[in-house]
Design an enzyme around this catalytic site. Sequence first.
Site, PDB file in Angstrom:
ATOM      1  N   ASP A  17       0.839  -1.207   0.000  1.00  0.00           N
ATOM      2  CA  ASP A  17       0.000   0.000   0.000  1.00  0.00           C
ATOM      3  C   ASP A  17       0.871   1.254   0.000  1.00  0.00           C
ATOM      4  O   ASP A  17       0.590   2.237  -0.699  1.00  0.00           O
ATOM      5  CB  ASP A  17      -0.902   0.017   1.243  1.00  0.00           C
ATOM      6  CG  ASP A  17      -2.141  -0.852   1.087  1.00  0.00           C
ATOM      7  OD1 ASP A  17      -2.493  -1.171  -0.063  1.00  0.00           O
ATOM      8  OD2 ASP A  17      -2.744  -1.202   2.107  1.00  0.00           O
ATOM      9  N   GLU A  18       1.905   1.201   0.804  1.00  0.00           N
ATOM     10  CA  GLU A  18       2.850   2.306   0.909  1.00  0.00           C
ATOM     11  C   GLU A  18       3.497   2.574  -0.449  1.00  0.00           C
ATOM     12  O   GLU A  18       3.624   3.728  -0.882  1.00  0.00           O
ATOM     13  CB  GLU A  18       3.914   1.903   1.928  1.00  0.00           C
ATOM     14  CG  GLU A  18       4.733   3.008   2.540  1.00  0.00           C
ATOM     15  CD  GLU A  18       5.589   2.413   3.652  1.00  0.00           C
ATOM     16  OE1 GLU A  18       5.168   2.486   4.811  1.00  0.00           O
ATOM     17  OE2 GLU A  18       6.673   1.864   3.359  1.00  0.00           O
ATOM     18  N   LEU A  19       3.885   1.504  -1.128  1.00  0.00           N
ATOM     19  CA  LEU A  19       4.537   1.605  -2.435  1.00  0.00           C
ATOM     20  C   LEU A  19       3.630   2.282  -3.461  1.00  0.00           C
ATOM     21  O   LEU A  19       4.079   3.134  -4.234  1.00  0.00           O
ATOM     22  CB  LEU A  19       4.946   0.208  -2.921  1.00  0.00           C
ATOM     23  CG  LEU A  19       5.607   0.142  -4.294  1.00  0.00           C
ATOM     24  CD1 LEU A  19       6.935   0.894  -4.291  1.00  0.00           C
ATOM     25  CD2 LEU A  19       5.819  -1.314  -4.708  1.00  0.00           C
TER      26      LEU A  19
END
Length: 210
Positions: free
Chosen positions: A88-90
């Site tokens: 998700d961060e990516l």
Amino acid sequence: MEVDDDQLSILASLKKYDVFISFNGEIRNNFFSHLCRAFNNIGIKIFFDDKIDRGEEISKALFDAIDQSKFCLIIFSKNYACSSWCLDELVYILEKKQKKELIVLPVFYYVEPSIVRRQKDTFETAFFNHEKCYNDTIIHNWRVALIKAAGLSGWDASKIRNDDELVNDIVNHIQAKLGSASKQELDGIDKASIGRLCGMGTSVKLGSKL
């Protein structure tokens, strides 16, 4: 080391952090801790998830930190894709890069870029498990993000002699970018000042008394 106009805009911005680090906890006690220590030793401000206050909503805190960072280092390790949070961060990191609000640099920590791009080996296993829990849209977004990130210029640990050299290369590169941006800013200020002084030449002669 010169920086282009897009990078200069990011580096000159008044952001809280110099570097946001995206990583899986498996490397926390070795390469990651060494890297953080090297950044801290030269005064480069970093953010990673240990800086989140207890009780704070994790997703919002991390996304806010990405927004407040100039660089993002994505450290792709063997089990990076096992973490849905890392993925998700990516996705968010690459959205910020697309908007030219973040400089993104991948580190392939003993994982070949082709493994990340094609989602093979441990990445394939991770997605096999994720597909049991997440919908097709989320899975698709994660896969696309990995493909894009694998195509970025960065560091491949397998081609560097050891971790010490890898850390030095990363830290020196970012330090040089930050320093180059500062120099370009100062040069721009100096040129503007000279321009203003030259504009006064018709009314004030050098050496004259006012």
